[in-house]
Design an enzyme around this catalytic site. Structure first.
Site, short mmCIF file in Angstrom:
data_model
loop_
_atom_site.label_atom_id
_atom_site.label_comp_id
_atom_site.label_asym_id
_atom_site.label_seq_id
_atom_site.Cartn_x
_atom_site.Cartn_y
_atom_site.Cartn_z
N VAL A 54 29.22 -83.23 -57.02
CA VAL A 54 29.78 -81.95 -57.43
C VAL A 54 31.29 -81.90 -57.20
CG1 VAL A 54 29.83 -79.48 -56.83
CG2 VAL A 54 27.65 -80.67 -57.07
N ASP A 55 32.02 -81.46 -58.22
CA ASP A 55 33.46 -81.24 -58.09
C ASP A 55 33.81 -79.76 -58.03
OD1 ASP A 55 34.09 -84.00 -58.22
OD2 ASP A 55 33.93 -83.94 -60.40
N ALA A 56 32.95 -78.91 -58.59
CA ALA A 56 33.21 -77.47 -58.62
C ALA A 56 31.96 -76.71 -58.22
CB ALA A 56 33.66 -77.03 -60.01
#
Length: 342
Positions: A54-56
């Site tokens: 996950v980046d966001a």
């Protein structure tokens, strides 16, 4: 206590397998009942596995970081921890009564959370963006596209910010509908769309006028969301979806929905922050909007139990409404992140 313990033990200890190669495969995988993990503070490996891709992190607001005007304990620390871990945090709310600028103020005032309008994605902004994407031309003799709004100030603000002329704010408040004097010719000839959100001054007059614009003036019909209720203690607070149901019945037309769980909203978020859905995680308190939204667009999903959904409902959930993980509260993120970094 025994019941709570048994409930925890009833949850599978394995995360569901995810396919990230394409959204279609992810959606198909979710069509069967999946195992969801209700995390304790010791479930560090599971949490790390969930968060690594996950980046966001997309956070619902009501029921996740606050309830009304009361902050969820530990929400500020959790958001600080996510940001410190390099995650982009975006606040994604189906509440259309506030503009993004107003949300920035509430995040600071209620929870002490620093943010900018670029960190907020509201259903009011999403509805205005959806309508703008249609590139409607103004009606003959008008300089702007007119919009009849069933909603509150935040929805008017977001529509006006995208160049629309809005009307409807003076049609509630107990103003009666003039059955004898109404004529289709009396409708505003510049109105090309009806946009509907939550409205505490929703009335028969607004309902009748909105239905008339849709049916007789062939106005586009956009709804901000279809949430049935708001989180509340001891009483029912009908949401915007209750009002959408009335107008949909009255005009006989299905609206285009801009907010969760519409995939249109994920497209807007992904373009806005530059992160694809497959690298996002949706954290919410409602199965049929937040979790369905994340699952149907290929994002990771997490349910918190501080809003409208109970542990029993979460455990019984199936298919696109079954979360990957379940947390008692967003506050659990702080300890899990700290342990995962050790």
């Amino acid at each position: 206590d025994n019941a709570a313990c048994n409930s925890r033990q009833g949850w599978s200890s394995l995360l569901s397998l995810r396919c990230t190669c394409c959204m279609a495969a992810a959606t198909a995988a979710r069509s069967v009942r999946r195992s969801a993990t209700r995390l304790a503070s010791s479930d560090v490996a599971t949490f790390r596995s969930w968060l690594d891709g996950v980046d966001a992190v997309l956070l619902d607001c009501d029921g996740v970081i606050w309830r009304g005007t009361t902050p969820i304990p530990g929400a500020l620390a959790a958001i600080d921890a996510l940001r410190a871990a390099g995650k982009r945090v975006v606040f994604v709310s189906n509440n259309s009564t506030k503009s993004r600028a107003t949300y920035v103020g509430k995040l600071k005032r209620v929870c002490g959370i620093e943010s900018t309008v670029d960190d907020v994605m509201s259903s009011a902004f999403a509805a205005a963006s959806l309508l703008a994407s249609k590139k409607l031309a103004p009606a003959e003799g008008h300089d702007q596209v007119g919009v009849f709004v069933v909603g509150e100030s935040g929805l008017h603000e977001e529509l006006r910010a995208q160049g629309f002329r809005t009307i409807g704010q003076d049609e509630g408040g107990g103003k009666p509908f003039d059955f004898a004097g109404f004529d289709v010719a009396s409708l505003d000839g510049g109105v090309r769309a009806v946009v509907q959100g939550f409205d505490t001054e929703f009335s028969y007059n607004k309902l009748a006028l909105a239905a008339s614009y849709i049916r007789y003036a062939r106005a586009e019909y956009v709804a901000t969301n279809t949430d049935e209720t708001f989180p509340a203690h001891g009483f029912v607070v009908p949401g915007g979806g209750s009002m959408v149901a009335a107008l949909r019945t009255g005009c006989g037309v299905e609206p285009e929905v801009a907010g969760k769980p519409s995939p249109r909203l994920m497209d807007l978020i992904a373009a806005h922050i530059g992160v694809p859905a497959s690298r996002c995680a949706m954290v919410g308190d409602r199965l049929n909007t937040d979790i369905r939204f994340g699952n149907s667009t290929g994002a990771q999903t997490a349910l918190v139990l501080t809003g409208v959904t109970t542990a029993a409902q979460a455990e019984a959930s199936e298919g696109p409404e079954r979360p990957d993980i379940v947390l008692d509260s967003i506050a659990d993120v702080t300890a899990l992140l700290a342990a995962a970094s050790e």
